[in-house]
Design an enzyme around this catalytic site. Structure first.
Site, short mmCIF file in Angstrom:
data_model
loop_
_atom_site.label_atom_id
_atom_site.label_comp_id
_atom_site.label_asym_id
_atom_site.label_seq_id
_atom_site.Cartn_x
_atom_site.Cartn_y
_atom_site.Cartn_z
N ASP A 32 23.44 -103.91 0.51
CA ASP A 32 24.63 -104.20 0.43
C ASP A 32 25.39 -105.34 1.70
O ASP A 32 25.71 -105.02 2.59
CB ASP A 32 26.07 -102.86 0.62
CG ASP A 32 26.75 -103.65 0.08
OD1 ASP A 32 27.63 -104.97 -0.33
OD2 ASP A 32 27.42 -102.02 0.53
N ASP A 89 28.91 -111.25 -1.89
CA ASP A 89 28.69 -109.86 -2.35
C ASP A 89 27.49 -109.28 -2.79
O ASP A 89 27.06 -109.11 -3.96
CB ASP A 89 29.46 -109.02 -2.17
CG ASP A 89 29.58 -107.67 -1.55
OD1 ASP A 89 28.20 -106.93 -1.09
OD2 ASP A 89 30.10 -106.73 -2.01
#
Ligand SMILES: *[C@@H]1O[C@H](CO)[C@@H](O)[C@H](O)[C@H]1NC(C)=O
Ligand SMILES: *[C@@H]1O[C@H](CO)[C@@H](O)[C@H](O)[C@H]1NC(C)=O
Ligand SMILES: *[C@@H]1O[C@H](CO)[C@@H](O)[C@H](O)[C@H]1NC(C)=O
Ligand SMILES: *[C@@H]1O[C@H](CO)[C@@H](O)[C@H](O)[C@H]1NC(C)=O
Ligand SMILES: *[C@@H]1O[C@H](CO)[C@@H](O)[C@H](O)[C@H]1NC(C)=O
Length: 541
Positions: free
Chosen positions: A122, A332
């Site tokens: 992440d 992201d």
């Protein structure tokens, strides 16, 4: 050039975006300003094509030069020990599709003796945490998941001879104000944006096992001391299939693995992630990308670089570039599908719709509005979507659609973009497919180049996994054939919002539409983990 039908067989990943964990002092520019000096100018390496020109103060080029000369200084002193570093079990990443919330995962080894964890990757958050001394963790037995052939592990600091407590007095202990004593072990809590989704526990330091390739060396094993969240208690999405075995935050914060590796002088302060069209990918720490890559600067939010934000000048569909389609976006890997600000979304979707030769339809349960009927034989040509960045850099989204499968194969496709309030969108993993994305924290730039994600640590193409079989044997269409299922329900992760909008919040009249703005606020302000005292959390309502 239009995308070919074969490109429609994309992989995707599920959305669960996590805003980053704040660490103070991540203001690269201010750190660098006072390093501007004659000395820095002398260190500038002359280019042979153009004459050297020192740019005017305070523009982008100026900062870039500062960062470069700053780095050259450091390199003269320290150098970075390795060219590329990757997890000891290999650089490969995999998406298990619906089973694990569509995120990309990789195996990492921690501790002495080492224990393996399958962590979600992440770039939207900072902390590496794993299930540990479990009070409340996701099921770890392989039988619970259809994609696993071995049980997941639980970390026990007491069982690792190389583990150390991180005390509250540690510089990276964000929650020290809440500690009773400075010797107490540092607690952490991260609230992600998905309702009730969090991880909490205690910070420890332990060894992360890595491997490296240098310019003239073969694989060497590298051991790095990193900070790990001993995740004793998870909640929400983390109990429900997303990241059951932990999550590796790759954000700009000082506590993230790439930051720690760079600070220790092991690698240059950059890393790359590559996502191919078959649910697999690569991660390399230290990778600066090829010299031919395109790039754009990261933008600060509120003066700080807490997430990877970029500024798009405009969007083009096919060969027509649309007016007033500029926006900023968080890049992201922890968000599967892209979100764009409402007005930009409308322009793009309308133009896309105008150019597509197919019947519009709707798929209940899917989050996308612009969906079309199609068949396996004849997927219509999908116009390509291009994001134009400053200085003529452009990013062609190779596959902006999600193919919907029915019992008899392809039944249609949707433009896989969702609208959102505010003017900061999120560029999710579906846009990054086919690219090696470089998060260059030295130059504060995002770089990209098309790639099939081959092994950079090996001259020849390597097989998909150590024993030559694909790690994820499911064909792409099976993974996608979950109409209406959890696959496409927008589970959202991200940090819990701050109690009040700060100066960086948009001051337009729409501000009172508070709820839809939450993602934006989260992205802009990124609350420090969970201090009951300073985040009057508003998620309880
Ligand atoms: C280095 O190690 C990785 C994973 O351990 C492996 O995939 C790769 O082929 C190795 N490369 C060389 C040159 O040995
Ligand atoms: C992890 O431990 C196993 C056996 O306990 C060992 O064979 C392996 O080399 C270790 N891996 C690393 C990266 O140290
Ligand atoms: C979150 O937790 C609260 C309080 O425990 C509960 O009322 C709410 O339904 C939960 N929300 C979700 C989406 O589970
Ligand atoms: C649109 O599709 C139809 C049938 O698939 C085809 O006959 C027609 O030529 C197409 N039109 C364009 C502009 O591609
Ligand atoms: C941007 O690139 C295009 C194509 O490579 C070129 O035609 C155009 O002149 C460039 N524009 C600028 C401002 O450099």
């Amino acid at each position: 050039m239009e995308t070919t039908p074969s490109l429609l067989l994309i992989f995707l990943s599920f959305l669960a975006f996590a805003a980053s964990d704040v660490t103070p002092d991540v203001t690269y520019s201010s750190r660098l300003i006072h390093r501007f000096s004659n000395e820095a100018m002398l260190l500038r390496v002359p280019r042979n094509d153009h004459g050297i020109r020192w740019p005017e103060r305070k523009n982008l080029e100026y900062y870039e030069l500062l960062v470069n000369s700053d780095f050259q200084r450091q390199k003269m002193k320290l150098g970075s020990k390795y060219n590329l570093v990757f997890p000891s079990q290999g650089s490969k990443t995999t998406s298990f599709g619906n089973d694990f919330g569509w995120l990309h995962y990789t195996w990492i080894d921690i501790g002495t003796p080492n224990v393996s964890f399958l962590v979600a990757l992440d770039v939207g958050s900072d902390l590496l945490w794993v299930p540990c001394d479990c009070v409340q963790c996701a099921p770890l037995s392989a039988s619970y998941y259809s994609s696993l052939d071995r049980d997941l592990s639980e970390y026990r600091p007491s069982g690792s001879s190389s583990s150390r407590h991180i005390p509250c007095s540690h510089q990276l202990c964000d929650s020290s104000p809440n500690c009773k004593s400075s010797k107490q072990q540092c607690p952490y809590t991260i609230d992600y944006y998905t309702e009730n989704t969090s991880s909490s526990g205690l910070l420890v330091e332990d060894i992360l096992h890595l491997a490296s390739v240098g310019d003239h060396t073969l694989n060497t094993s590298v051991q790095a001391s990193v900070i790990i969240g001993c995740g004793m208690k998870q909640s929400g999405g983390y109990l429900d299939g997303v990241a059951p075995d932990g999550l590796m935050g790759l954000g700009p914060g000082e506590i993230s693995v790439p930051s720690v590796l760079a600070k220790a002088g092991l690698i240059r302060n950059s890393f790359s992630m590559c996502f191919d069209e078959e649910d697999s990918g690569r991660i390399y720490f230290g990778d600066k990308g090829p010299p031919t890559q395109q790039s754009t600067h990261f933008l600060p939010s509120d003066g700080k670089y807490e997430t990877y934000i970029v500024g798009v000048d405009s969007c083009c569909i096919g060969n027509s570039c649309l007016k007033q389609t500029g926006f900023s976006a968080v890049v992201d890997s922890g968000t599967s599908f892209t979100f764009l600000p409402n007005s930009v979304y409308e322009s793009i979707a309308k133009e896309f719709d105008r150019r597509i030769n197919a019947t519009i339809t709707s798929y209940p349960g899917y989050p996308w509005k612009y969906c079309y009927k199609s068949s396996s034989q004849e997927l219509p040509k999908v116009p390509h979507l291009k994001l134009v960045f400053p200085f003529n850099n452009s990013f062609v989204v190779l596959n902006p659609v999600f193919v919907v499968y029915g019992i008899q194969g392809v039944s249609g496709f949707c433009l896989a973009i969702q609208p959102m309030e505010g003017d900061v969108g999120t560029i999710g993993q579906n846009f990054m497919t086919g690219y090696r994305m470089v998060f260059d924290r030295e130059k504060m730039k995002l770089g990209w180049s098309s790639s099939n994600c081959q092994d950079l640590a090996d001259g020849k193409r390597m097989s998909l996994s150590p024993d030559g079989t694909p790690v994820n044997p499911l064909p792409a269409n099976e993974q996608q054939s979950t109409p209406g299922g959890r696959a496409v329900a927008p589970a959202v992760a991200g940090r819990a919002p701050p109690s009040k909008p700060s100066a960086a919040a948009p001051t337009r009249p729409q501000q009172f539409i508070y709820l839809p703005l939450l993602p934006l606020l989260v992205l802009l302000h990124v609350v420090i983990s969970s201090f009951p005292l300073d985040t009057g959390t508003i998620t309880h309502g």
